[in-house]
Scaffold this active site. Sequence first.
Site, PDB file in Angstrom:
ATOM      1  N   TYR A 180      14.039  -8.364  24.982  1.00 47.07           N
ATOM      2  CA  TYR A 180      14.438  -8.790  23.671  1.00 47.07           C
ATOM      3  C   TYR A 180      13.062  -9.575  22.964  1.00 47.07           C
ATOM      4  O   TYR A 180      12.444 -10.137  23.556  1.00 47.07           O
ATOM      5  CB  TYR A 180      15.295  -9.986  23.967  1.00 47.07           C
ATOM      6  CG  TYR A 180      16.656  -9.651  23.476  1.00 47.07           C
ATOM      7  CD1 TYR A 180      17.052  -9.358  22.193  1.00 47.07           C
ATOM      8  CD2 TYR A 180      17.634  -9.837  24.534  1.00 47.07           C
ATOM      9  CE1 TYR A 180      18.413  -9.045  21.977  1.00 47.07           C
ATOM     10  CE2 TYR A 180      19.170  -9.320  24.179  1.00 47.07           C
ATOM     11  CZ  TYR A 180      19.256  -8.974  22.922  1.00 47.07           C
ATOM     12  OH  TYR A 180      20.580  -8.599  22.774  1.00 47.07           O
ATOM     13  N   GLU A 238      13.304 -10.624  19.487  1.00 45.46           N
ATOM     14  CA  GLU A 238      13.361 -11.052  18.279  1.00 45.46           C
ATOM     15  C   GLU A 238      12.298 -11.976  17.596  1.00 45.46           C
ATOM     16  O   GLU A 238      11.581 -12.712  18.198  1.00 45.46           O
ATOM     17  CB  GLU A 238      14.553 -12.083  18.276  1.00 45.46           C
ATOM     18  CG  GLU A 238      15.792 -11.422  18.028  1.00 45.46           C
ATOM     19  CD  GLU A 238      16.886 -11.835  19.048  1.00 45.46           C
ATOM     20  OE1 GLU A 238      16.359 -12.215  20.199  1.00 45.46           O
ATOM     21  OE2 GLU A 238      18.005 -11.761  18.810  1.00 45.46           O
ATOM     22  N   ASP A 266      13.040   5.193  -2.214  1.00 45.76           N
ATOM     23  CA  ASP A 266      13.690   5.505  -0.804  1.00 45.76           C
ATOM     24  C   ASP A 266      13.163   7.041  -0.437  1.00 45.76           C
ATOM     25  O   ASP A 266      13.797   7.994  -0.907  1.00 45.76           O
ATOM     26  CB  ASP A 266      15.361   5.481  -1.016  1.00 45.76           C
ATOM     27  CG  ASP A 266      15.979   5.916   0.539  1.00 45.76           C
ATOM     28  OD1 ASP A 266      15.132   6.671   1.263  1.00 45.76           O
ATOM     29  OD2 ASP A 266      17.084   5.637   0.765  1.00 45.76           O
ATOM     30  N   THR A 317      13.257   6.840   6.295  1.00 42.24           N
ATOM     31  CA  THR A 317      13.833   6.822   7.964  1.00 42.24           C
ATOM     32  C   THR A 317      12.547   7.145   8.427  1.00 42.24           C
ATOM     33  O   THR A 317      11.674   7.755   7.855  1.00 42.24           O
ATOM     34  CB  THR A 317      14.959   7.703   8.041  1.00 42.24           C
ATOM     35  OG1 THR A 317      14.801   9.216   7.324  1.00 42.24           O
ATOM     36  CG2 THR A 317      16.297   7.407   7.468  1.00 42.24           C
ATOM     37  N   LYS A 326      13.336  12.294   9.977  1.00 41.30           N
ATOM     38  CA  LYS A 326      13.555  13.527   9.152  1.00 41.30           C
ATOM     39  C   LYS A 326      12.379  14.338   9.251  1.00 41.30           C
ATOM     40  O   LYS A 326      11.954  14.551  10.178  1.00 41.30           O
ATOM     41  CB  LYS A 326      13.973  13.104   7.803  1.00 41.30           C
ATOM     42  CG  LYS A 326      15.592  12.477   7.755  1.00 41.30           C
ATOM     43  CD  LYS A 326      16.014  12.095   6.384  1.00 41.30           C
ATOM     44  CE  LYS A 326      17.403  11.675   6.653  1.00 41.30           C
ATOM     45  NZ  LYS A 326      17.525  10.110   6.174  1.00 41.30           N
ATOM     46  N   ARG A 371      14.787   8.353  15.733  1.00 42.89           N
ATOM     47  CA  ARG A 371      15.818   7.790  14.720  1.00 42.89           C
ATOM     48  C   ARG A 371      15.435   6.471  14.414  1.00 42.89           C
ATOM     49  O   ARG A 371      15.416   5.615  15.215  1.00 42.89           O
ATOM     50  CB  ARG A 371      17.033   7.928  15.290  1.00 42.89           C
ATOM     51  CG  ARG A 371      18.264   7.706  14.310  1.00 42.89           C
ATOM     52  CD  ARG A 371      19.491   8.587  15.028  1.00 42.89           C
ATOM     53  NE  ARG A 371      19.189   9.831  14.865  1.00 42.89           N
ATOM     54  CZ  ARG A 371      19.586  10.809  13.814  1.00 42.89           C
ATOM     55  NH1 ARG A 371      20.207   9.983  12.588  1.00 42.89           N
ATOM     56  NH2 ARG A 371      19.288  12.022  13.660  1.00 42.89           N
TER      57      ARG A 371
HETATM   58  N1  DSN Z   1      22.923  11.721   6.228  1.00 48.65           N
HETATM   59  C1  DSN Z   1      21.234  11.827   5.549  1.00 48.65           C
HETATM   60  C2  DSN Z   1      21.089  13.139   5.055  1.00 48.65           C
HETATM   61  O1  DSN Z   1      21.543  14.151   5.630  1.00 48.65           O
HETATM   62  O2  DSN Z   1      20.513  13.463   4.110  1.00 48.65           O
HETATM   63  C3  DSN Z   1      20.874  10.852   4.629  1.00 48.65           C
HETATM   64  O3  DSN Z   1      20.903   9.782   5.237  1.00 48.65           O
END
Ligand code: DSN
Length: 438
Positions: free
Chosen positions: A67, A69, A218, A244, A247, A253
């Site tokens: 932990y 925090e 974003d 994120t 990707k 993730r």
């Molecule tokens: N679910 C994602 C995508 O496939 O673009 C976006 O968060």
Amino acid sequence: MTTQATNTAQTIDSAVLDVIARTDPSVAEIIRLEMDRQEHTIELIASENHASPATMLAGGTCMTNKYAEGYPGRRYYGGCAHHDTVEQLARDRAQEMFGCKFVNVQPHSGAQANTAAFMAMMEPGDTFLSLVLKDGGHLSHGMFLNFSGIFYKPVHYALHYDKDHPQHEQIDYDSVLAAAKEHKPKMILCGYSAYPRVIDFAKFREIADEVGATLMADIAHISGLVAAGVHPSPFPHAHIVTTTTHKSLRGPRGGLIMTNDEDLNKLINRNVFPGVQGGPLMHIITAKAVAFGEALTPEFKLYQQQVVKNAQALAAAMIDNGFRITSGGTDNHLMLVDLTVKDADLTGKEAEKWLEAAGIITNKNGIPDDPRSPMITSGLRLGTPATTTRGFGETEMKQIADWIDRVIVSKGDEAMISQVRSEVRAMCVKHPLTHALV
Ligand code: DSN
């Protein structure tokens, strides 16, 4: 890549499975099946990728047991020395990667990052301006069932809809300005889940300044391209940038929030913890540090350049096969295929199902102004980050477009699916993931 390297990856995979199987053979078998699926299918989902063994293994270490925090140097628990070091390392690497001053590496996901970013910029009930979901936006950009649509007031700008306009199906900056002047939003949001063109962040900032709004970008989909300089950066234009990490960035993730503004940074930190999260996922932050280290290498830049070349080759081959690509092409890692010009009755739902049976993994996706529901759709979204990771180039993209065409034209004929499935498998065997990732 050497045989030695291939063997190393395979040895790691089987060693990990052996350890899990000793305690839990059922779960080990599920993981083995998924490893086999990833190894032997072609992944064209634009938001997915194959993280490196180092990144995946870092996320599976004892760093999960703590932990922590709070933030480095200011934790609510003892014993956080190594967690402080790794979190600071992840921050430093992310700052270098994106050329910004402050980074919060704790968001568990992109949606969590967006929640904290909204809370840093707005009060409940405030108005923000974003692209409508059906044109390529995201759930967390104002969908009525999401926190962003429940607690805030979304208004939307549009794409150009005019076949004769050179920017047909691209962002209509005049519409952004007009909507901004009409609604006087507190915040303007750019960055999308299914938009194949370059985003003009400077133009968005001009519009935001004109109406006194803050600008949020974003970049969840394009962050790998941005980190490699293959897409223009949202800095210094955006006040807050979220992404994120799994990707095109090819990490574990998770999410990130970035800014150059010291006061906003304080608000972001407070809104991530204790605002929307408790204990950070320290094992994932450790894996983020590893992935960010990889993203700072020259190889990563070459990888991202190839991602874009592959997307352009795939789009061109799809067009040659008689499909329409919305906006006429792509500048980034993804494209939207309008299936209806090939066959007016064809749906994304059917195409996704047939292609999956043939070993080609895609997702159905609405095209701009799509009359069909998101569960049916007139389009498919295709992306190249994952296939590029496993070493596919433009030649393989042409082959993939031909397979997609054959499966779709056959309307999911079983013999055709079976033939394509075996050809897909052979190409995957020729480009093993274990080979590509070490
Ligand atoms: N679910 C994602 C995508 O496939 O673009 C976006 O968060």
